[in-house]
Design a protein around this motif. Structure first.
Motif, PDB file in Angstrom:
ATOM      1  N   GLN A  29       0.844  -1.192   0.000  1.00 54.66           N
ATOM      2  CA  GLN A  29       0.000   0.000   0.000  1.00 54.66           C
ATOM      3  C   GLN A  29       0.882   1.245   0.000  1.00 54.66           C
ATOM      4  O   GLN A  29       0.678   2.171  -0.778  1.00 54.66           O
ATOM      5  N   ASP A  30       1.885   1.230   0.860  1.00 53.60           N
ATOM      6  CA  ASP A  30       2.792   2.378   0.967  1.00 53.60           C
ATOM      7  C   ASP A  30       3.512   2.603  -0.357  1.00 53.60           C
ATOM      8  O   ASP A  30       3.660   3.730  -0.820  1.00 53.60           O
ATOM      9  N   ARG A  31       3.967   1.514  -0.959  1.00 48.95           N
ATOM     10  CA  ARG A  31       4.704   1.633  -2.212  1.00 48.95           C
ATOM     11  C   ARG A  31       3.862   2.316  -3.295  1.00 48.95           C
ATOM     12  O   ARG A  31       4.376   3.084  -4.102  1.00 48.95           O
ATOM     13  N   SER A  32       2.575   2.038  -3.277  1.00 51.48           N
ATOM     14  CA  SER A  32       1.697   2.596  -4.310  1.00 51.48           C
ATOM     15  C   SER A  32       1.345   4.052  -4.027  1.00 51.48           C
ATOM     16  O   SER A  32       0.683   4.692  -4.845  1.00 51.48           O
ATOM     17  N   GLY A  33       1.755   4.535  -2.861  1.00 52.78           N
ATOM     18  CA  GLY A  33       1.489   5.931  -2.545  1.00 52.78           C
ATOM     19  C   GLY A  33       0.332   6.153  -1.586  1.00 52.78           C
ATOM     20  O   GLY A  33       0.001   7.292  -1.267  1.00 52.78           O
ATOM     21  N   ALA A  34      -0.285   5.060  -1.120  1.00 51.97           N
ATOM     22  CA  ALA A  34      -1.359   5.216  -0.140  1.00 51.97           C
ATOM     23  C   ALA A  34      -0.739   5.565   1.216  1.00 51.97           C
ATOM     24  O   ALA A  34       0.409   5.230   1.483  1.00 51.97           O
ATOM     25  N   VAL A  35      -1.523   6.258   2.039  1.00 54.72           N
ATOM     26  CA  VAL A  35      -1.013   6.751   3.317  1.00 54.72           C
ATOM     27  C   VAL A  35      -1.803   6.101   4.453  1.00 54.72           C
ATOM     28  O   VAL A  35      -3.038   6.149   4.465  1.00 54.72           O
ATOM     29  N   GLU A  36      -1.076   5.519   5.408  1.00 54.58           N
ATOM     30  CA  GLU A  36      -1.767   4.804   6.478  1.00 54.58           C
ATOM     31  C   GLU A  36      -2.268   5.722   7.582  1.00 54.58           C
ATOM     32  O   GLU A  36      -1.634   6.709   7.939  1.00 54.58           O
ATOM     33  N   MET A  37      -3.410   5.347   8.122  1.00 46.72           N
ATOM     34  CA  MET A  37      -3.981   6.036   9.274  1.00 46.72           C
ATOM     35  C   MET A  37      -4.756   4.986  10.067  1.00 46.72           C
ATOM     36  O   MET A  37      -4.650   3.797   9.768  1.00 46.72           O
ATOM     37  N   LEU A  38      -5.503   5.406  11.058  1.00 42.46           N
ATOM     38  CA  LEU A  38      -6.310   4.441  11.799  1.00 42.46           C
ATOM     39  C   LEU A  38      -7.608   5.083  12.246  1.00 42.46           C
ATOM     40  O   LEU A  38      -7.601   6.083  12.966  1.00 42.46           O
ATOM     41  N   MET A  39      -8.697   4.503  11.808  1.00 41.66           N
ATOM     42  CA  MET A  39     -10.005   4.999  12.220  1.00 41.66           C
ATOM     43  C   MET A  39     -10.553   4.087  13.317  1.00 41.66           C
ATOM     44  O   MET A  39     -10.167   2.927  13.404  1.00 41.66           O
ATOM     45  N   PRO A  40     -11.419   4.634  14.153  1.00 38.51           N
ATOM     46  CA  PRO A  40     -11.923   3.835  15.284  1.00 38.51           C
ATOM     47  C   PRO A  40     -12.880   2.728  14.846  1.00 38.51           C
ATOM     48  O   PRO A  40     -13.425   2.770  13.740  1.00 38.51           O
TER      49      PRO A  40
END
Length: 440
Positions: free
Chosen positions: A61-72
């Motif tokens: 995911q990171d490689r493709s440019g997506a950015v991680e976060m965390l929703m409740p």
RNA sequence: CGGAGUGUAGCGCAGCCUGGUAGCGCACCUGCUUCGGGAGCAGGGGGUCGCAGGUUCGAAUCCUGCCACUCCGACCA
């Protein structure tokens, strides 16, 4: 890790409720334990695999440019009233109230919430494209959960959500995820085939299910055999190359591939007979473009280059890591147990002391254990008092890619036995050579 | 949600019909013998028999209600 200090509750008998092979093996291998219908605890062995799956998913995911976060996990019902889905979703949604009697819910998915987060901060097309993802537990109160973690009520899910100024941009975002998915499943040791999927009321053709082949898979699939040989995009694929990515996706969608629900027999029959593949498969990922379905009612708009406000075009992209663990077991097992692909194996090697308490085998094992650790190899050292036969059965069951068998017989000639779980191949090597063969 | 089942030790099961001190195999603990493909013998520990009522001198067993779980179907990452 020393087995004597690990927590590995192996079951010798198959629990009667486990119908499919992955459920049986995961229970027997001490990976999971059911706590309620469709709700499972991941025990240490299972958690290790789950973490490895998540790591690979995350990296791609990171490689493709997506950015991680965390929703409740818990969401407010008000959010869902905005999109109209609070009433529509039905009993699959677990609805709860807090102490103030406010309506809450345990999230079955996150489109509403991500749209709310997006609209709060993103106001200009200049901030696009954007792809936000998280890996979080979800709950869908399925009428009938079954097959262990393959179809559970609580499950871990990677959801990515893309935001673009227009449909063309959204298509490129979609293509990026398409490539990321091909790479993700390949790295997990699986061959995935993208198949045309139902897009529901939104329409359009931008939805694909990623299917992996497994003889015990639940759905029947039909496709061109060439898919099995298509090269998976390399790690250095340029995700910003719009045309290049488009060509890649064209190739990967050029041949016939469909699940039984979308099967078009005449089209399938046009494939030369030798190239037809009719098999069983498991859905492990789903990507979807849904345009402005949420951005319009929830007013997620950005200002375009021409100064006008436009609802953003969105897509969502799911992979279920907990399901994937089960799917990998379905695809990778034999009569003796699980056969983990190296990338997700809970340990790389099982070190078996065949005669615990014998000074020679103890010393040889301790040395090998230290040597593997020094090379950064995950090793599970069976230092228990069990008999050799029981240790063989256990290490086969839990499916570690390599086994190093240390017993007095071999040591008499200065050798240990190295066994490859996947092929059953064995050879007698000196401890140093065994180390070199496995650790490189 | 429709249909069908099952709840007895960690797992797999018997006992229930025909009420009378709760059993078996595996696992676990102790000892001895074993020791390279799930060892043998001997001894031992572990159960409010899913829960609540009822019938009865007495209920795992009979009756009523509830709960949980599973399977088939519809639904689903």
């Amino acid at each position: 890790m020393r087995l004597s200090r690990f927590f590995l509750p192996i079951l010798r008998d198959t629990p009667k409720d486990a119908e499919i092979v992955s459920h049986r093996l995961m229970l027997r291998a001490g990976m999971i334990r059911q706590e309620a219908a469709g709700i499972y605890a991941f025990l240490p062995l299972g958690m290790r695999v789950l973490q490895k799956v998540c790591k690979i998913v995350r990296e791609e995911q990171d490689r493709s440019g997506a950015v991680e976060m965390l929703m409740p996990t818990i969401q407010s019902a008000d959010l869902w009233r905005e999109s109209g889905r609070y009433e529509d979703y039905g009993k699959e949604m677990l609805r709860i109230q807090d102490r103030h009697e406010r309506d809450m819910l345990y999230g079955p998915t996150n489109e509403e919430m991500i749209t709310e987060i997006f609209r709060a901060s993103v106001k200009s097309y200049k901030q696009l494209p954007l792809n936000l993802y998280h890996i979080q537990w979800k709950f869908r109160d399925e009428v009938r959960p079954r097959f262990g973690v393959y179809r559970s009520r609580e499950f871990l899910m990677k959801d990515a959500y893309s935001f673009d100024i227009d449909a063309a941009g959204a298509k490129h975002s979609y293509n990026k995820m398409f490539v990321a998915y091909l790479r993700t499943f390949a790295r997990l040791g699986l061959r995935s085939i993208p198949m045309q999927a139902d897009t529901g009321p939104i329409g359009g053709d931008l939805s694909h299910e990623f299917i992996i082949l497994a003889s015990t898979g639940e759905s029947e699939v039909f496709c061109h055999k060439d898919y099995l040989e298509f090269p998976v995009p390399e790690a250095d694929v340029n995700f910003d190359d719009v045309g290049g990515l488009e060509k890649l996706i064209e190739k990967w969608t050029s041949l016939y591939a469909a699940t039984s629900e979308k099967h078009d027999a005449p089209a399938f029959d046009k494939i030369p007979e030798a190239r037809r593949l009719s098999a069983r498969g498991i859905e492990v990922g789903h990507i979807f473009y849904f345009g402005t379905k949420y951005s319009e009612p929830m007013k997620a708009t950005v200002t375009g280059p021409d100064g006008t406000m436009k609802p953003v075009h969105m897509g969502s992209y799911g992979i279920g890591p907990t399901r994937l663990v089960a799917a990998i077991v379905e695809a990778c097992h034999d009569d003796n147990g699980i056969v983990w692909p190296e990338a997700v194996a809970p340990f790389h090697v099982g070190l078996l002391n065949l005669k615990q308490g014998d000074s020679g085998t103890d010393a040889a094992c301790e040395q090998l254990y230290r040597d593997f650790a020094a090379k950064g190899i995950d090793v599970l050292y069976d230092d228990t008092d069990d008999r050799a036969g029981a240790k063989f059965a256990t290490v086969d069951l839990i499916g570690l890619p390599w086994q190093v068998l240390v017993g007095p017989k071999g040591l008499a000639e200065g050798k240990v036995e190295v066994k490859r779980r996947s092929t059953g191949e064995r050879e007698m090597l000196t401890p140093a050579d065994a180390l070199k063969k496995i650790a490189g």
